[in-house]
Design an enzyme around this catalytic site. Structure first.
Site, PDB file in Angstrom:
ATOM      1  N   SER A 146      -5.569 -75.588 -54.647  1.00  0.00           N
ATOM      2  CA  SER A 146      -6.552 -74.513 -53.974  1.00  0.00           C
ATOM      3  C   SER A 146      -7.186 -75.204 -53.031  1.00  0.00           C
ATOM      4  O   SER A 146      -7.373 -76.550 -52.895  1.00  0.00           O
ATOM      5  CB  SER A 146      -7.192 -73.930 -55.145  1.00  0.00           C
TER       6      SER A 146
ATOM      7  N   TYR B  44     -13.266 -72.651 -61.908  1.00  0.00           N
ATOM      8  CA  TYR B  44     -11.825 -72.604 -61.069  1.00  0.00           C
ATOM      9  C   TYR B  44     -11.802 -73.868 -60.236  1.00  0.00           C
ATOM     10  O   TYR B  44     -10.805 -74.593 -60.056  1.00  0.00           O
ATOM     11  CB  TYR B  44     -12.076 -71.448 -60.282  1.00  0.00           C
TER      12      TYR B  44
HETATM   13  P1  NAP Z   1      -2.077 -63.284 -59.158  1.00  0.00           P
HETATM   14  O1  NAP Z   1      -1.210 -62.301 -58.410  1.00  0.00           O
HETATM   15  O2  NAP Z   1      -3.129 -62.739 -60.021  1.00  0.00           O
HETATM   16  O3  NAP Z   1      -0.985 -64.215 -59.893  1.00  0.00           O
HETATM   17  C1  NAP Z   1      -1.468 -64.872 -61.160  1.00  0.00           C
HETATM   18  C2  NAP Z   1      -0.116 -65.025 -61.845  1.00  0.00           C
HETATM   19  O4  NAP Z   1      -0.455 -65.957 -63.206  1.00  0.00           O
HETATM   20  C3  NAP Z   1       0.259 -63.783 -62.453  1.00  0.00           C
HETATM   21  O5  NAP Z   1       1.696 -63.741 -62.612  1.00  0.00           O
HETATM   22  C4  NAP Z   1      -0.234 -63.744 -63.799  1.00  0.00           C
HETATM   23  O6  NAP Z   1       0.329 -62.960 -64.848  1.00  0.00           O
HETATM   24  C5  NAP Z   1      -0.162 -65.234 -64.164  1.00  0.00           C
HETATM   25  N1  NAP Z   1      -0.901 -65.621 -65.251  1.00  0.00           N
HETATM   26  C6  NAP Z   1      -2.134 -65.687 -65.554  1.00  0.00           C
HETATM   27  N2  NAP Z   1      -2.595 -65.837 -66.669  1.00  0.00           N
HETATM   28  C7  NAP Z   1      -1.532 -66.297 -67.236  1.00  0.00           C
HETATM   29  C8  NAP Z   1      -1.490 -66.579 -68.579  1.00  0.00           C
HETATM   30  N3  NAP Z   1      -2.401 -66.712 -69.522  1.00  0.00           N
HETATM   31  N4  NAP Z   1      -0.151 -66.768 -69.049  1.00  0.00           N
HETATM   32  C9  NAP Z   1       1.116 -66.543 -67.924  1.00  0.00           C
HETATM   33  N5  NAP Z   1       0.862 -66.330 -67.176  1.00  0.00           N
HETATM   34  C10 NAP Z   1      -0.423 -66.011 -66.389  1.00  0.00           C
HETATM   35  O7  NAP Z   1      -2.757 -64.389 -57.949  1.00  0.00           O
HETATM   36  P2  NAP Z   1      -2.144 -65.381 -56.943  1.00  0.00           P
HETATM   37  O8  NAP Z   1      -3.194 -65.377 -56.040  1.00  0.00           O
HETATM   38  O9  NAP Z   1      -0.549 -65.176 -56.597  1.00  0.00           O
HETATM   39  O10 NAP Z   1      -2.130 -66.736 -58.144  1.00  0.00           O
HETATM   40  C11 NAP Z   1      -0.990 -67.720 -58.116  1.00  0.00           C
HETATM   41  C12 NAP Z   1      -1.822 -69.104 -58.018  1.00  0.00           C
HETATM   42  O11 NAP Z   1      -2.177 -69.234 -56.690  1.00  0.00           O
HETATM   43  C13 NAP Z   1      -2.693 -69.346 -58.959  1.00  0.00           C
HETATM   44  O12 NAP Z   1      -2.575 -70.536 -59.538  1.00  0.00           O
HETATM   45  C14 NAP Z   1      -3.852 -69.222 -58.237  1.00  0.00           C
HETATM   46  O13 NAP Z   1      -4.956 -70.004 -58.545  1.00  0.00           O
HETATM   47  C15 NAP Z   1      -3.447 -69.792 -56.666  1.00  0.00           C
HETATM   48  N6  NAP Z   1      -4.198 -69.674 -55.820  1.00  0.00           N
HETATM   49  C16 NAP Z   1      -4.364 -68.518 -55.115  1.00  0.00           C
HETATM   50  C17 NAP Z   1      -4.987 -68.309 -53.978  1.00  0.00           C
HETATM   51  C18 NAP Z   1      -4.997 -66.999 -53.269  1.00  0.00           C
HETATM   52  O14 NAP Z   1      -5.805 -66.655 -52.293  1.00  0.00           O
HETATM   53  N7  NAP Z   1      -4.553 -65.882 -53.789  1.00  0.00           N
HETATM   54  C19 NAP Z   1      -5.707 -69.469 -53.263  1.00  0.00           C
HETATM   55  C20 NAP Z   1      -5.527 -70.550 -53.787  1.00  0.00           C
HETATM   56  C21 NAP Z   1      -4.815 -70.663 -55.203  1.00  0.00           C
HETATM   57  P3  NAP Z   1      -0.447 -61.346 -65.045  1.00  0.00           P
HETATM   58  O15 NAP Z   1       0.118 -60.612 -63.736  1.00  0.00           O
HETATM   59  O16 NAP Z   1       0.061 -61.054 -66.280  1.00  0.00           O
HETATM   60  O17 NAP Z   1      -1.760 -61.628 -65.057  1.00  0.00           O
END
Ligand code: NAP
Length: 251
Positions: free
Chosen positions: A143, A156
């Protein structure tokens, strides 16, 4: 000289691929030729369909990664289903927001356990197979808060800074075994994870003002970096945290 971005014949495991960044990465890996196992707590029906449409194999592995209890089973099931594991994308993650004074132990542990502890132990289990076969790619989703402190998200920031550290630590030890370990640091990407920020008019405006590219990223903006880091084209890249942020960190 031939530079290869092809993943033909490779087997990948992506965590949290039912939605968002994980879904875009899983589909892009399949488009580049890999078979893909999807590990997560929600059924990734849409992602399975999207990968099926590419002609590659996709399997789902049910796993709640808020603890490390399922990590060995997840790797075993992926290897049993696909025959091997060449690529691990540690994408599953959560975020909790609160002021410092009110931040709870539960919000600390939930984020650090899911985003950092499970990532390390899943990587450890995958690395055993990769080291034995003499090749592999581990890609951690870090991130901007691997570099910065952020606003109201201390657990985080701690977890994602830890992801950067553990990426380098694992890269050092696994390089001699033919395994590269890198991370992608996404900028502000439109997913469930950032829904609250997108909905907050003030924060949304502040964020957009700082991004030189002038827009939020899409999950697909992250996928190209993942294919690169999964492919032979990146065989001399390890221990690197690659920002894909529309220029945010350059500002
Ligand atoms: P997202 O759509 O909320 O995706 C998160 C994923 O992680 C979902 O598939 C979620 O499953 C899964 N997850 C969460 N807790 C879990 C658990 N206990 N066991 C198994 N799976 C779990 O958000 P995203 O933005 O795509 O996030 C993906 C990654 O990118 C994360 O590591 C996040 O920190 C990182 N990130 C995102 C951003 C951004 O701006 N969006 C920026 C930097 C980094 P569920 O659908 O079941 O909750």
């Amino acid at each position: 000289m031939t530079i290869s971005f092809s993943l033909a014949g490779k087997a990948a495991l992506v965590t949290g691929a039912n939605t968002g960044i994980g879904q875009a990465i899983a589909v892009a890996l399949a488009e580049a030729g890999a078979d893909v196992a999807l590990a997560g707590r929600s059924e990734p029906a849409e992602t399975l369909r999207m990968i099926g449409a590419t002609g590659r194999k996709a399997v789902s592995i049910a796993a709640d990664l808020s603890t490390i209890e399922p990590v060995d089973r997840v790797i075993d099931e992926a290897v049993n289903a696909l025959g091997r594991i060449d690529i691990l994308v540690n994408n599953a993650g959560i975020i909790r927001r609160n002021d410092l004074a009110d931040f709870t132990e539960e919000d600390w542990d939930a984020v650090v356990d899911t985003n950092l502890k499970s990532l390390f132990f899943l990587s450890q289990a995958a690395a055993r197979h990769m080291a034995a076969q003499g090749s592999g790619k581990i890609i951690n989703i870090a991130s901007l808060l691997s570099f910065q402190g952020g606003v109201r998200v201390p657990s985080y920031a701690a977890a994602k800074s830890g992801v950067a550290g553990v990426t380098k630590a694992m890269a050092n030890e696994l390089a001699s075994k033919g395994v590269q370990v890198n991370a992608i640091a996404p900028g502000y990407i439109q997913t469930n994870n950032t829904a609250a920020l997108q909905a907050d008019e003030t924060r949304n405006r502040q964020i957009l003002e700082r991004i030189p590219t002038g827009r939020w990223g899409s999950p697909e903006d992250i996928a190209g970096a993942a294919v690169f880091l999964a492919s032979p084209a990146s065989d001399y890249v390890t221990g690197h945290i690659l920002a894909v942020d529309g220029g945010w960190l350059a500002r």
